[in-house]
Design a protein around this motif. Structure first.
Motif, PDB file in Angstrom:
ATOM      1  N   LYS A 113       0.843  -1.188   0.000  1.00 51.19           N
ATOM      2  CA  LYS A 113       0.000   0.000   0.000  1.00 51.19           C
ATOM      3  C   LYS A 113       0.884   1.246   0.000  1.00 51.19           C
ATOM      4  CE  LYS A 113      -4.057   1.903   2.288  1.00 51.19           C
ATOM      5  NZ  LYS A 113      -4.915   1.848   3.473  1.00 51.19           N
ATOM      6  N   LEU A 114       0.548   2.184  -0.869  1.00 48.18           N
ATOM      7  CA  LEU A 114       1.273   3.441  -0.971  1.00 48.18           C
ATOM      8  C   LEU A 114       2.740   3.240  -1.329  1.00 48.18           C
ATOM      9  CD1 LEU A 114      -0.311   5.177   2.128  1.00 48.18           C
ATOM     10  CD2 LEU A 114      -0.837   5.659  -0.238  1.00 48.18           C
ATOM     11  N   LYS A 265      10.247   4.535   3.517  1.00 47.67           N
ATOM     12  CA  LYS A 265       9.545   3.256   3.629  1.00 47.67           C
ATOM     13  C   LYS A 265      10.076   2.241   2.613  1.00 47.67           C
ATOM     14  CE  LYS A 265       4.776   1.538   3.257  1.00 47.67           C
ATOM     15  NZ  LYS A 265       4.606   1.139   1.854  1.00 47.67           N
ATOM     16  N   ASP A 277       1.898   0.090   9.211  1.00 46.57           N
ATOM     17  CA  ASP A 277       0.642   0.821   9.417  1.00 46.57           C
ATOM     18  C   ASP A 277       0.893   2.271   9.821  1.00 46.57           C
ATOM     19  OD1 ASP A 277      -0.825  -1.375   8.719  1.00 46.57           O
ATOM     20  OD2 ASP A 277      -1.227  -2.022  10.780  1.00 46.57           O
ATOM     21  N   ASN A 280       2.123   4.238   6.735  1.00 47.88           N
ATOM     22  CA  ASN A 280       0.995   4.454   5.831  1.00 47.88           C
ATOM     23  C   ASN A 280       0.048   5.519   6.377  1.00 47.88           C
ATOM     24  OD1 ASN A 280       1.901   2.589   3.999  1.00 47.88           O
ATOM     25  ND2 ASN A 280       0.533   0.945   4.646  1.00 47.88           N
ATOM     26  N   GLU A 284      -1.286   8.873   4.524  1.00 50.25           N
ATOM     27  CA  GLU A 284      -2.728   9.054   4.346  1.00 50.25           C
ATOM     28  C   GLU A 284      -3.212  10.351   4.993  1.00 50.25           C
ATOM     29  OE1 GLU A 284      -4.447   5.506   5.889  1.00 50.25           O
ATOM     30  OE2 GLU A 284      -4.208   4.397   4.014  1.00 50.25           O
TER      31      GLU A 284
END
Length: 624
Positions: A113-114, A265, A277, A280, A284
């Motif tokens: 993710k991302l 990351k 998490d 991210n 976000e």
């Protein structure tokens, strides 16, 4: 110069760039393609990795004698586009290809993710916006169609449809002034108009942005005008709107933070751990989407407190327009004309003229349909400039029954043993039961008695119509030796080396190959104490096509030699000519594989040249 004068003198050169070039699968296919009156003039390739550059320079500059430039730089760097424009000068580029790194889209592994690479397509489209080629091709794995529940695919299509012809935007502005201005509130119209102007503002973008936020500030005053003074200054919802607007305005600062966090990351390989998490969440929290959600929720709260639903609705829409693509703004305009068919028709006609690129849905291409002995599915987006013909398919060059078999591609390579290297062609081990599948074929795979076997095409090469070699094929381990011809390693056959395996591994592979299926072999492997922690082995089917060639050689087991594949065998399955030499290290382990891009990775990540050739020929047949 090794280009044959009789070939290029009667044809027009179509200027071509290959971004995210990797080993050069696209480049190779485009060099093979031609029509009676056109061929590709390869101007520049780009990638971030040194071994990609080395492989390109050996193939295209040294062997083929082209003056093609190679630009080694990260496309996400701010200086990439200015440097690219400087390199190509005042040339008009006709066609651009590229496959933005697909690891984060892949169905084969965990989706990060991302991931930093998720933004690469946006940077690719920035190049398209600047150079405005007649056609561009963007290739990726099939997983991109379903990533993020299809939103990534839709975002790509919207961004493509948002590329506009700057010279014709004045027509749109005049149309909106005449037909939309009186239909919506002045402040919303101002927001929409300014947002569209920002699409082509260039040097005036900051000024436009300032105007937009001044408008939003005025709209916020309208929303809060009925609130008591102390509430308008201290209420959490009001402050959320006010501070959120400041955050939205500070887009460059947020983008810089986002880049740094995602780079950190990616560099630290943060994934599937307790850090992921949190990192991210940071990204976000500063995203347009998250900030906008918080503001919109707060506007609803304030609207209820101040009884100003009408003003709140205008503010919410203006905020959505700010973060929308140009294509989404057009959707909003279209909605306003829904009750007037004549006006809507005029608007659609105007938009078809203003949009610079037309595109339908992305195409899913299967490489075996184009003479490649491999069932590799790839998604292709083809953007067609509005003065060119729309391309909606890449016609197959072979039928299902005519597809090239694995044995056709590899039969003459079965001549190396355990831990062996072949530098010249030797007498191979023939397997009589498979011999009947060998067929003479045209280059693109169609059975043709006047043609050659797939293996023969691989040996003599598929560029003979256009090139004589300036320099015979050679290998060097690194870039520093490129300018030292005395260090060039010339040989007849390249990249055909097997790994040295112990008896345990060899016996394991033999049992798996005997069963022709890893799962079916597991009970015997366990019985003989030969189990493996490896998740998967694939035994190649000599009478069919291989699965997708990947970057891990020991994923495949040779159908009769009971060993992993060599780089050259993998390249054959990809449809690379034998004269295409993969440079640098043969193999590396762990995270080094992403930095050093060894030969197996170069092969596994490439677009199959014969599939690229089919795409290239289709473009040549349509291009004006």
């Amino acid at each position: 110069m090794s280009e044959k004068k009789e070939f290029i003198s009667t044809r027009k050169g179509i200027k071509y760039l290959d971004l995210f070039a990797g080993a050069g699968g696209f480049s190779e296919g485009f060099m093979q393609a031609y029509t009676d009156d056109k061929y590709y003039d390869f101007r520049l390739a780009s990638d971030i990795n040194e071994n990609c550059e080395l492989t390109h320079r050996v193939r295209y500059n040294k062997m083929l004698g082209l003056d093609t430039k190679f630009m080694r730089q990260d496309i996400m760097e701010d200086s990439f586009l200015p440097n690219l424009l400087k390199e190509i000068g005042n040339q008009d580029i006709d066609v651009i290809t590229g496959g933005p790194s697909c690891q984060s889209f892949s169905l084969a592994g965990r989706r990060k993710k991302l991931d930093k690479r998720d933004d690469l397509f946006y940077h690719y489209l920035k190049v398209i916006k600047a150079l405005r080629p007649k056609y561009f091709v963007m290739e990726n794995v099939k997983g991109i169609l379903t990533k993020d529940e299809g939103r990534i695919k839709e975002r790509i299509l919207r961004e493509i449809r948002s590329i506009v012809d700057d010279m014709k935007m004045a027509l749109l502005y005049a149309f909106l002034d005449d037909n939309l201005k009186s239909k919506i509130s002045p402040s919303l119209y101002s927001a929409l108009y300014t947002r569209m102007c920002m699409e082509t503002a260039d040097g005036d973008w900051n000024q436009m942005n300032e105007m937009y936020f001044n408008n939003l500030d005025q709209q916020l005053k309208e929303v809060t005008k009925n609130l008591p003074y102390n509430v308008s200054k201290s209420n959490v919802a009001v402050n959320t709107i006010r501070h959120g607007l400041i955050l939205l305005k500070m887009r460059k600062e947020r983008d810089e933070i986002r880049k740094q966090v995602i780079q950190l990351k990616t560099s630290a390989h943060i994934d599937n751990d307790t850090f992921v998490d949190g990192y991210n969440a940071i990204v976000e929290a500063i995203s347009d989407e998250q900030i906008l959600d918080n503001i919109l929720n707060a506007v609803d709260v304030v609207a209820e407190m101040g009884k100003c639903e009408k003003e709140a609705k205008v503010l919410k829409k203006s905020l959505e327009v700010l973060t929308a693509t140009f294509d989404e703004c057009i959707d909003f305009v279209r909605e306003q004309f829904a009750d007037n068919e004549m006006l809507l028709a005029r608007f659609e006609e105007l938009m078809s003229d203003i949009r610079l690129y037309n595109i339908t849905e992305p195409m899913v291409l299967l490489s075996s349909n184009y003479g490649v002995p491999q069932n590799r599915e790839r998604v292709v987006f083809i953007g067609c400039r509005n003065d060119q013909e729309l391309i909606t398919e890449i016609p197959a060059t072979v039928t299902e029954e005519e597809k090239v078999k694995v044995y056709e591609a590899l039969w003459d390579m079965d001549m190396v043993g355990n831990g062996d290297t072949a530098t010249k062609y030797k007498k191979p081990k023939l397997i009589s039961e498979y011999e009947p599948v060998k067929k003479k074929r045209a280059i693109q795979g169609k059975p043709d008695e006047r043609g050659l076997l797939f293996s023969e095409w691989s040996r003599i090469g598929r560029l003979g119509h256009r090139f004589d070699f300036d320099e015979e094929p050679f290998y060097i381990p690194n870039m520093s030796e490129l300018e030292h011809p005395d260090k060039y390693q010339h040989m007849e056959l390249f990249n055909h080396q097997t790994s040295l395996q112990n008896e345990t591994v060899r016996e394991r592979l033999k049992i798996i190959a005997k069963h022709k299926d890893y799962d079916l072999a597991k009970s015997e492997l366990k019985e003989k104490g030969l189990e493996s922690q490896k998740r998967n082995y694939v035994v190649l089917n000599p009478l069919g096509q291989s699965p997708t060639v990947c970057t891990m050689p020991d994923d495949f087991i040779h159908y009769s030699a009971f060993r992993p594949m060599t780089v050259r065998e993998m390249a054959r399955l990809q449809s690379f000519d034998d004269s295409f030499v993969f440079q640098g290290k043969r193999q590396t382990g762990g995270n080094n594989r992403q930095k050093e891009i060894p030969q197996y990775t170069l092969v596994g990540n490439a677009v199959p040249p014969l599939m690229a050739r089919a795409i290239a020929n289709t473009l040549l047949q349509h291009i004006k």
